[in-house]
Motif scaffolding. Structure first.
Motif, mmCIF file in Angstrom:
data_model
loop_
_atom_site.group_PDB
_atom_site.id
_atom_site.type_symbol
_atom_site.label_atom_id
_atom_site.label_comp_id
_atom_site.label_asym_id
_atom_site.label_seq_id
_atom_site.Cartn_x
_atom_site.Cartn_y
_atom_site.Cartn_z
ATOM 1 N N VAL A 1 22.622 31.289 -9.390
ATOM 2 C CA VAL A 1 23.222 32.355 -10.186
ATOM 3 C C VAL A 1 24.613 32.663 -9.636
ATOM 4 O O VAL A 1 24.792 32.771 -8.424
ATOM 5 C CB VAL A 1 22.363 33.641 -10.146
ATOM 6 N N ASN A 2 25.577 32.808 -10.512
ATOM 7 C CA ASN A 2 26.901 33.244 -10.090
ATOM 8 C C ASN A 2 26.796 34.677 -9.576
ATOM 9 O O ASN A 2 26.215 35.550 -10.245
ATOM 10 C CB ASN A 2 27.875 33.161 -11.260
ATOM 11 N N ALA A 3 27.344 34.939 -8.394
ATOM 12 C CA ALA A 3 27.160 36.235 -7.741
ATOM 13 C C ALA A 3 27.780 37.380 -8.544
ATOM 14 O O ALA A 3 27.186 38.469 -8.640
ATOM 15 C CB ALA A 3 27.751 36.185 -6.334
ATOM 16 N N ALA A 4 28.951 37.161 -9.121
ATOM 17 C CA ALA A 4 29.592 38.211 -9.917
ATOM 18 C C ALA A 4 28.757 38.531 -11.157
ATOM 19 O O ALA A 4 28.616 39.699 -11.546
ATOM 20 C CB ALA A 4 31.003 37.780 -10.309
ATOM 21 N N PHE A 5 28.191 37.492 -11.769
ATOM 22 C CA PHE A 5 27.327 37.706 -12.933
ATOM 23 C C PHE A 5 26.089 38.516 -12.539
ATOM 24 O O PHE A 5 25.671 39.431 -13.260
ATOM 25 C CB PHE A 5 26.910 36.365 -13.537
ATOM 26 N N ALA A 6 25.489 38.181 -11.399
ATOM 27 C CA ALA A 6 24.297 38.909 -10.940
ATOM 28 C C ALA A 6 24.605 40.386 -10.735
ATOM 29 O O ALA A 6 23.764 41.250 -11.016
ATOM 30 C CB ALA A 6 23.774 38.293 -9.648
ATOM 31 N N LYS A 7 25.806 40.687 -10.261
ATOM 32 C CA LYS A 7 26.210 42.084 -10.056
ATOM 33 C C LYS A 7 26.381 42.798 -11.391
ATOM 34 O O LYS A 7 26.006 43.977 -11.538
ATOM 35 C CB LYS A 7 27.502 42.129 -9.251
ATOM 36 N N ASP A 8 26.933 42.096 -12.376
ATOM 37 C CA ASP A 8 27.164 42.691 -13.697
ATOM 38 C C ASP A 8 25.877 42.810 -14.509
ATOM 39 O O ASP A 8 25.801 43.648 -15.420
ATOM 40 C CB ASP A 8 28.170 41.853 -14.489
ATOM 41 N N ALA A 9 24.885 41.955 -14.215
ATOM 42 C CA ALA A 9 23.647 41.912 -15.002
ATOM 43 C C ALA A 9 22.435 41.962 -14.077
ATOM 44 O O ALA A 9 21.691 40.985 -13.950
ATOM 45 C CB ALA A 9 23.629 40.655 -15.869
ATOM 46 N N PRO A 10 22.200 43.112 -13.405
ATOM 47 C CA PRO A 10 21.111 43.180 -12.427
ATOM 48 C C PRO A 10 19.716 42.984 -13.034
ATOM 49 O O PRO A 10 18.830 42.462 -12.364
ATOM 50 C CB PRO A 10 21.263 44.586 -11.830
ATOM 51 N N LYS A 11 19.524 43.407 -14.290
ATOM 52 C CA LYS A 11 18.204 43.219 -14.912
ATOM 53 C C LYS A 11 17.926 41.736 -15.157
ATOM 54 O O LYS A 11 16.801 41.264 -14.961
ATOM 55 C CB LYS A 11 18.120 43.999 -16.214
ATOM 56 N N GLY B 1 24.607 19.868 1.911
ATOM 57 C CA GLY B 1 25.916 20.290 2.377
ATOM 58 C C GLY B 1 26.663 21.103 1.334
ATOM 59 O O GLY B 1 27.201 22.177 1.632
ATOM 60 N N ALA B 2 26.699 20.610 0.103
ATOM 61 C CA ALA B 2 27.422 21.293 -0.972
ATOM 62 C C ALA B 2 26.793 22.651 -1.277
ATOM 63 O O ALA B 2 27.501 23.632 -1.545
ATOM 64 C CB ALA B 2 27.437 20.418 -2.225
ATOM 65 N N TRP B 3 25.465 22.724 -1.224
ATOM 66 C CA TRP B 3 24.778 23.976 -1.523
ATOM 67 C C TRP B 3 25.051 25.021 -0.436
ATOM 68 O O TRP B 3 25.294 26.194 -0.737
ATOM 69 C CB TRP B 3 23.289 23.736 -1.683
ATOM 70 N N LYS B 4 25.040 24.604 0.817
ATOM 71 C CA LYS B 4 25.327 25.541 1.907
ATOM 72 C C LYS B 4 26.749 26.090 1.782
ATOM 73 O O LYS B 4 26.992 27.274 2.015
ATOM 74 C CB LYS B 4 25.144 24.842 3.258
ATOM 75 N N LYS B 5 27.683 25.234 1.405
ATOM 76 C CA LYS B 5 29.068 25.690 1.228
ATOM 77 C C LYS B 5 29.168 26.677 0.059
ATOM 78 O O LYS B 5 29.907 27.668 0.134
ATOM 79 C CB LYS B 5 29.986 24.489 0.981
ATOM 80 N N ALA B 6 28.425 26.391 -0.999
ATOM 81 C CA ALA B 6 28.445 27.286 -2.166
ATOM 82 C C ALA B 6 27.897 28.662 -1.800
ATOM 83 O O ALA B 6 28.474 29.694 -2.172
ATOM 84 C CB ALA B 6 27.638 26.671 -3.305
ATOM 85 N N LEU B 7 26.792 28.682 -1.050
ATOM 86 C CA LEU B 7 26.221 29.965 -0.622
ATOM 87 C C LEU B 7 27.174 30.695 0.321
ATOM 88 O O LEU B 7 27.352 31.912 0.224
ATOM 89 C CB LEU B 7 24.871 29.736 0.068
ATOM 90 N N ALA B 8 27.783 29.952 1.245
ATOM 91 C CA ALA B 8 28.691 30.558 2.219
ATOM 92 C C ALA B 8 29.929 31.159 1.549
ATOM 93 O O ALA B 8 30.527 32.108 2.070
ATOM 94 C CB ALA B 8 29.123 29.525 3.260
ATOM 95 N N SER B 9 30.303 30.632 0.389
ATOM 96 C CA SER B 9 31.468 31.157 -0.320
ATOM 97 C C SER B 9 31.225 32.568 -0.848
ATOM 98 O O SER B 9 32.172 33.289 -1.161
ATOM 99 C CB SER B 9 31.830 30.240 -1.501
ATOM 100 N N GLY B 10 29.957 32.959 -0.945
ATOM 101 C CA GLY B 10 29.619 34.273 -1.480
ATOM 102 C C GLY B 10 29.699 34.349 -2.988
ATOM 103 O O GLY B 10 29.439 35.402 -3.584
ATOM 104 N N LYS B 11 30.017 33.228 -3.638
ATOM 105 C CA LYS B 11 30.170 33.218 -5.094
ATOM 106 C C LYS B 11 28.912 32.761 -5.822
ATOM 107 O O LYS B 11 28.854 32.828 -7.052
ATOM 108 C CB LYS B 11 31.343 32.312 -5.478
ATOM 109 N N VAL B 12 27.931 32.287 -5.056
ATOM 110 C CA VAL B 12 26.703 31.740 -5.640
ATOM 111 C C VAL B 12 25.504 32.322 -4.905
ATOM 112 O O VAL B 12 25.531 32.502 -3.688
ATOM 113 C CB VAL B 12 26.701 30.197 -5.545
ATOM 114 N N LEU B 13 24.444 32.588 -5.644
ATOM 115 C CA LEU B 13 23.175 33.026 -5.074
ATOM 116 C C LEU B 13 22.089 32.027 -5.457
ATOM 117 O O LEU B 13 22.112 31.455 -6.554
ATOM 118 C CB LEU B 13 22.785 34.402 -5.612
#
Length: 351
Positions: A278-288, A112-124
């Motif tokens: 992975v934090n989604a904002a971090f993934a965007k800043d560090a694609p490699k 449940g917690a993981w699905k909510k985290a993914l749905a928030s768009g802040k976690v991958l």
């Protein structure tokens, strides 16, 4: 010492310039002629601060964190740090961006917690680190003494075999360390099997305390029933039997992961394909870096052997991370570009 000839410095300078021009011309004709030192030069990290890792307090996660930190530091030119914490608080930290990477997420355990985290768009959730499992175990010698014990439901008739030393008349099942997410699963499973009237679910204070209690009982050939997970060095090192549970049912399992589950129904633990959080904002800043994490996968035999080495040698998770990197080059070189892998290999060679 005095120069033997007054034109020597000038001659040397001319010779050096000629050599540099020749080298540049050769490189223009053949880019592969780049010196090895240039290939392994430290790159600039994609973020100008330390990459922050969740240090969940069990062995495989800490070993993975050690592996990933070593690669980022030596292969990608990053600084790193680690924040120690429990599963759900660290998931919240990952969403907030207080940490960037959680090396080992078991989505099925915190469904449940993981699905909510993914749905928030802040976690991958990226990659497929390996497949993990969970269950209730007893030593094989216990089954040999009590051959009628096959399933977890059989415990209802055996509370005296697994007597709780602190609560006379009750049995004891060693569950998760206090604060771990699997505590909810175990508590609900105890109720689903109608064992809560006759058994206490004991929560050790830490993963180390849990392991020490199991190993101590095993060495003394004392009967013990306990929750544990794989891959771990303990399950690989001891001769254990996993107790049977009813076939996996998704609806029942979803309720079992909920602390407010009113009427839990017994079901097998869900197979857990482990991913990297992975934090989604971090993934965007560090694609490699995000690409590296998405490619990270560890064969079962490699992680089991590494954790076995950790157990046998009595070392720290950071030592086991280096052991893995030194032993399994063909595995980890597939996770990253060749130049990054060369830099990691060069760092290992210097140790």
């Amino acid at each position: 010492m005095r120069n033997p000839h007054p034109l020597a410095p000038v001659s040397a300078a001319v010779a050096l310039a000629a050599a540099l021009l020749a080298s540049a011309a050769a490189h223009a004709a053949d880019p592969s002629a780049t010196p090895a030192a240039a290939k392994t030069a430290t790159p600039t990290c994609e973020v100008n601060r330390p990459v922050r890792f969740s240090g969940l307090n069990w062995e495989s996660n800490l070993v993975l964190a050690g592996i990933e930190r070593y690669v980022l530091e030596h292969g990608y030119g990053c600084k790193t740090s680690v924040e120690i914490g429990e599963t759900l608080p660290m998931l919240a930290a990952l969403q907030r961006g207080d940490v960037d990477v959680t090396p080992e997420v078991w989505p099925g355990q915190i469904e449940g917690a993981w699905k909510k985290a993914l749905a928030s768009g802040k976690v991958l959730g990226v990659g497929h680190v390996y497949d993990a499992g969970e269950g209730w175990y007893v030593p094989r010698y216990t089954v040999e003494r009590h051959p009628e014990l096959k399933a977890a439901s059989d415990l209802a008739r055996m509370k005296d075999v697994f007597a709780d030393p602190e609560e006379p008349g009750r049995g004891r099942i060693y569950g998760c360390p206090a604060g771990w997410a699997c505590g909810t699963l175990n508590d609900n499973l105890l109720r689903a099997l109608k064992l809560d009237k006759d058994y206490s679910l004991f929560a050790p204070g830490s993963g180390a305390a849990q392991k020490a209690a199991i190993v101590s009982a095993y060495k003394r050939k004392r009967d013990i029933v306990f929750y544990y997970w794989t891959p771990t060095s303990l399950v690989g090192a001891l001769d254990l039997v996993k107790l049977e549970l009813p076939a996996f049912d998704q609806t029942a399992y979803t309720c079992m992961t909920d602390p407010k589950c009113a009427n839990p129904v017994a079901t097998e633990f869900k197979p857990n394909p482990v991913v990297t959080g992975v934090n989604a904002a971090f993934a965007k800043d560090a694609p490699k870096i995000a690409e590296f994490l998405s490619k990270l996968t560890v064969p079962d035999d490699a992680i089991n052997a590494t954790l076995g080495w950790l157990e046998t040698e009595g070392k720290e998770p950071e030592d086991a991370a280096r052991y893995f990197l030194k032993q399994y080059g063909p595995v980890w070189r597939q996770w990253m570009p060749a130049d990054a892998a060369d830099r990691v290999q060069a760092a290992l060679a210097r140790e």
